[in-house]
Design a protein around this motif. Structure first.
Motif, PDB file in Angstrom:
ATOM      1  N   PRO A 183       0.827  -1.209   0.000  1.00 21.06           N
ATOM      2  CA  PRO A 183       0.000   0.000   0.000  1.00 21.06           C
ATOM      3  C   PRO A 183       0.862   1.259   0.000  1.00 21.06           C
ATOM      4  O   PRO A 183       1.887   1.326   0.685  1.00 21.06           O
ATOM      5  N   VAL A 184       0.444   2.247  -0.788  1.00 27.05           N
ATOM      6  CA  VAL A 184       1.104   3.552  -0.819  1.00 27.05           C
ATOM      7  C   VAL A 184       0.023   4.589  -0.516  1.00 27.05           C
ATOM      8  O   VAL A 184      -1.006   4.632  -1.198  1.00 27.05           O
ATOM      9  N   ILE A 185       0.259   5.427   0.499  1.00 25.33           N
ATOM     10  CA  ILE A 185      -0.762   6.336   1.003  1.00 25.33           C
ATOM     11  C   ILE A 185      -0.485   7.766   0.545  1.00 25.33           C
ATOM     12  O   ILE A 185       0.635   8.270   0.681  1.00 25.33           O
ATOM     13  N   TYR A 186      -1.528   8.418   0.014  1.00 20.98           N
ATOM     14  CA  TYR A 186      -1.464   9.818  -0.404  1.00 20.98           C
ATOM     15  C   TYR A 186      -2.519  10.577   0.405  1.00 20.98           C
ATOM     16  O   TYR A 186      -3.705  10.243   0.351  1.00 20.98           O
ATOM     17  N   GLU A 187      -2.102  11.577   1.146  1.00 19.24           N
ATOM     18  CA  GLU A 187      -3.028  12.303   2.015  1.00 19.24           C
ATOM     19  C   GLU A 187      -3.119  13.776   1.630  1.00 19.24           C
ATOM     20  O   GLU A 187      -2.107  14.421   1.363  1.00 19.24           O
ATOM     21  N   GLN A 188      -4.358  14.278   1.596  1.00 19.10           N
ATOM     22  CA  GLN A 188      -4.632  15.699   1.418  1.00 19.10           C
ATOM     23  C   GLN A 188      -5.506  16.162   2.584  1.00 19.10           C
ATOM     24  O   GLN A 188      -5.775  15.391   3.498  1.00 19.10           O
ATOM     25  N   GLU A 189      -5.963  17.392   2.524  1.00 20.09           N
ATOM     26  CA  GLU A 189      -6.691  17.973   3.657  1.00 20.09           C
ATOM     27  C   GLU A 189      -7.946  17.185   4.006  1.00 20.09           C
ATOM     28  O   GLU A 189      -8.199  16.888   5.167  1.00 20.09           O
ATOM     29  N   ASN A 190      -8.760  16.866   3.027  1.00 22.41           N
ATOM     30  CA  ASN A 190     -10.005  16.150   3.306  1.00 22.41           C
ATOM     31  C   ASN A 190     -10.136  14.894   2.448  1.00 22.41           C
ATOM     32  O   ASN A 190     -11.244  14.437   2.169  1.00 22.41           O
ATOM     33  N   ARG A 191      -9.002  14.345   2.049  1.00 22.84           N
ATOM     34  CA  ARG A 191      -9.029  13.207   1.139  1.00 22.84           C
ATOM     35  C   ARG A 191      -7.817  12.318   1.388  1.00 22.84           C
ATOM     36  O   ARG A 191      -6.729  12.799   1.684  1.00 22.84           O
ATOM     37  N   MET A 192      -8.032  11.018   1.269  1.00 21.70           N
ATOM     38  CA  MET A 192      -6.929  10.074   1.339  1.00 21.70           C
ATOM     39  C   MET A 192      -7.063   9.077   0.198  1.00 21.70           C
ATOM     40  O   MET A 192      -8.158   8.584  -0.082  1.00 21.70           O
ATOM     41  N   GLN A 193      -5.940   8.815  -0.466  1.00 24.21           N
ATOM     42  CA  GLN A 193      -5.898   7.847  -1.550  1.00 24.21           C
ATOM     43  C   GLN A 193      -4.961   6.712  -1.159  1.00 24.21           C
ATOM     44  O   GLN A 193      -3.877   6.945  -0.620  1.00 24.21           O
ATOM     45  N   VAL A 194      -5.407   5.494  -1.431  1.00 27.02           N
ATOM     46  CA  VAL A 194      -4.602   4.309  -1.140  1.00 27.02           C
ATOM     47  C   VAL A 194      -4.350   3.583  -2.456  1.00 27.02           C
ATOM     48  O   VAL A 194      -5.283   3.099  -3.101  1.00 27.02           O
ATOM     49  N   GLN A 195      -3.089   3.549  -2.853  1.00 29.02           N
ATOM     50  CA  GLN A 195      -2.676   2.848  -4.068  1.00 29.02           C
ATOM     51  C   GLN A 195      -2.169   1.465  -3.655  1.00 29.02           C
ATOM     52  O   GLN A 195      -1.236   1.355  -2.859  1.00 29.02           O
ATOM     53  N   LEU A 196      -2.800   0.430  -4.168  1.00 31.40           N
ATOM     54  CA  LEU A 196      -2.389  -0.937  -3.858  1.00 31.40           C
ATOM     55  C   LEU A 196      -1.606  -1.481  -5.044  1.00 31.40           C
ATOM     56  O   LEU A 196      -2.140  -1.603  -6.152  1.00 31.40           O
ATOM     57  N   THR A 197      -0.332  -1.783  -4.819  1.00 33.57           N
ATOM     58  CA  THR A 197       0.553  -2.240  -5.888  1.00 33.57           C
ATOM     59  C   THR A 197       1.065  -3.641  -5.580  1.00 33.57           C
ATOM     60  O   THR A 197       1.009  -4.108  -4.439  1.00 33.57           O
ATOM     61  N   ASN A 198       1.588  -4.312  -6.613  1.00 35.31           N
ATOM     62  CA  ASN A 198       2.202  -5.623  -6.391  1.00 35.31           C
ATOM     63  C   ASN A 198       3.721  -5.482  -6.332  1.00 35.31           C
ATOM     64  O   ASN A 198       4.260  -4.369  -6.380  1.00 35.31           O
ATOM     65  N   GLU A 199       4.405  -6.605  -6.228  1.00 31.76           N
ATOM     66  CA  GLU A 199       5.866  -6.570  -6.093  1.00 31.76           C
ATOM     67  C   GLU A 199       6.559  -6.112  -7.374  1.00 31.76           C
ATOM     68  O   GLU A 199       7.735  -5.753  -7.348  1.00 31.76           O
ATOM     69  N   GLN A 200       5.833  -6.122  -8.489  1.00 38.57           N
ATOM     70  CA  GLN A 200       6.381  -5.628  -9.758  1.00 38.57           C
ATOM     71  C   GLN A 200       6.094  -4.134  -9.933  1.00 38.57           C
ATOM     72  O   GLN A 200       6.311  -3.575 -11.003  1.00 38.57           O
ATOM     73  N   HIS A 201       5.576  -3.502  -8.862  1.00 39.76           N
ATOM     74  CA  HIS A 201       5.261  -2.066  -8.846  1.00 39.76           C
ATOM     75  C   HIS A 201       4.131  -1.711  -9.813  1.00 39.76           C
ATOM     76  O   HIS A 201       4.026  -0.570 -10.262  1.00 39.76           O
TER      77      HIS A 201
END
Length: 235
Positions: free
Chosen positions: A206-224
């Motif tokens: 999981p890679v987390i991106y956070e803003q003021e009123n929003r959060m994004q979660v990018q789910l990647t595999n081992e090959q990126h």
């Protein structure tokens, strides 16, 4: 429009005794399946032809999460087909017609042997009753990541996350992404963009991106490779 009635159970409720967001997704997914099973284009029909409708994206607007014991109505309507793409709306309402949640979704008909999009036949198209498009503010299908992401601890896909298509069920991605939500946040919208399926024993990062009123979660595999992006808008 297809609808079914249900009641919020304890197992579907969170610690505040409100409907869990993954349970809401399951309500909507079940409505689409129930409609298909009561019609001619059911799971057996599609499986015999090596076909499946795979979810491409969700946009779910949450007005209020119902509480334990509330009686609710889950409804769904397919409103358009374009090539191998199908568009479907959902609503969750009370028995007094209060709108609790509404959703837009985009699906792709796929030949699961060749793993390629398949154009639906006239017989398949005739099996769905097209309804009006739900009035709501539609977001783009694509979710653009904002800012710099922070990787978190990798985890493995377990057997109980796999569905009849032999990969991770779409609700599970949202469930996994919710692990990174702040408990104080009041989520008012969930978006998900599905890119590639995850399979049993895959490692997800999981890679987390956070803003003021929003959060994004990018789910990647081992090959990126990006498998899914889940976005929560909160108050």
């Amino acid at each position: 429009m297809y609808s079914y009635n249900t009641r919020i159970s304890f197992s579907e409720s969170d610690e505040k005794l409100e409907l869990k967001i993954p349970a809401l997704l399951n309500f909507f997914q079940d409505a689409a399946i129930f409609e298909a099973e009561e019609g001619s284009i059911n799971m057996e029909y599609l499986q015999e032809r090596h076909l499946a409708w795979l979810l491409g994206s969700w946009q779910i607007v949450i007005e209020r999460r119902p509480r334990l014991g509330e009686r609710v109505i889950v409804s769904t309507t397919p409103y358009a087909f374009k090539g191998f793409i199908g568009y479907r709306n959902f609503t969750l309402t009370t028995e007094s017609s209060e709108i609790l949640a509404k959703a837009a979704s985009i699906w792709t008909l796929v030949d699961i042997e060749k793993m390629r999009p398949a154009r639906p036949s006239e017989e398949i198209l005739a099996g769905y009753e097209i309804g009006p498009k739900l009035e709501m503010e539609y977001e783009p299908r694509r979710i653009d990541l904002t800012g710099e992401g922070t990787p978190r601890e990798p985890f493995f896909i377990r057997q109980n996350q796999i569905d009849s298509n032999h990969h991770v069920n779409n609700e599970e991605y949202v469930n996994m992404a919710m692990e990174y939500l702040d408990e104080s946040w009041h989520v008012i919208q969930v978006r998900a963009e599905y890119k590639k399926p995850a399979y049993l024993h895959d490692t997800l990062i999981p890679v987390i991106y956070e803003q003021e009123n929003r959060m994004q979660v990018q789910l990647t595999n081992e090959q990126h490779e990006t498998l899914c992006i889940v976005e929560f808008t909160h108050e």
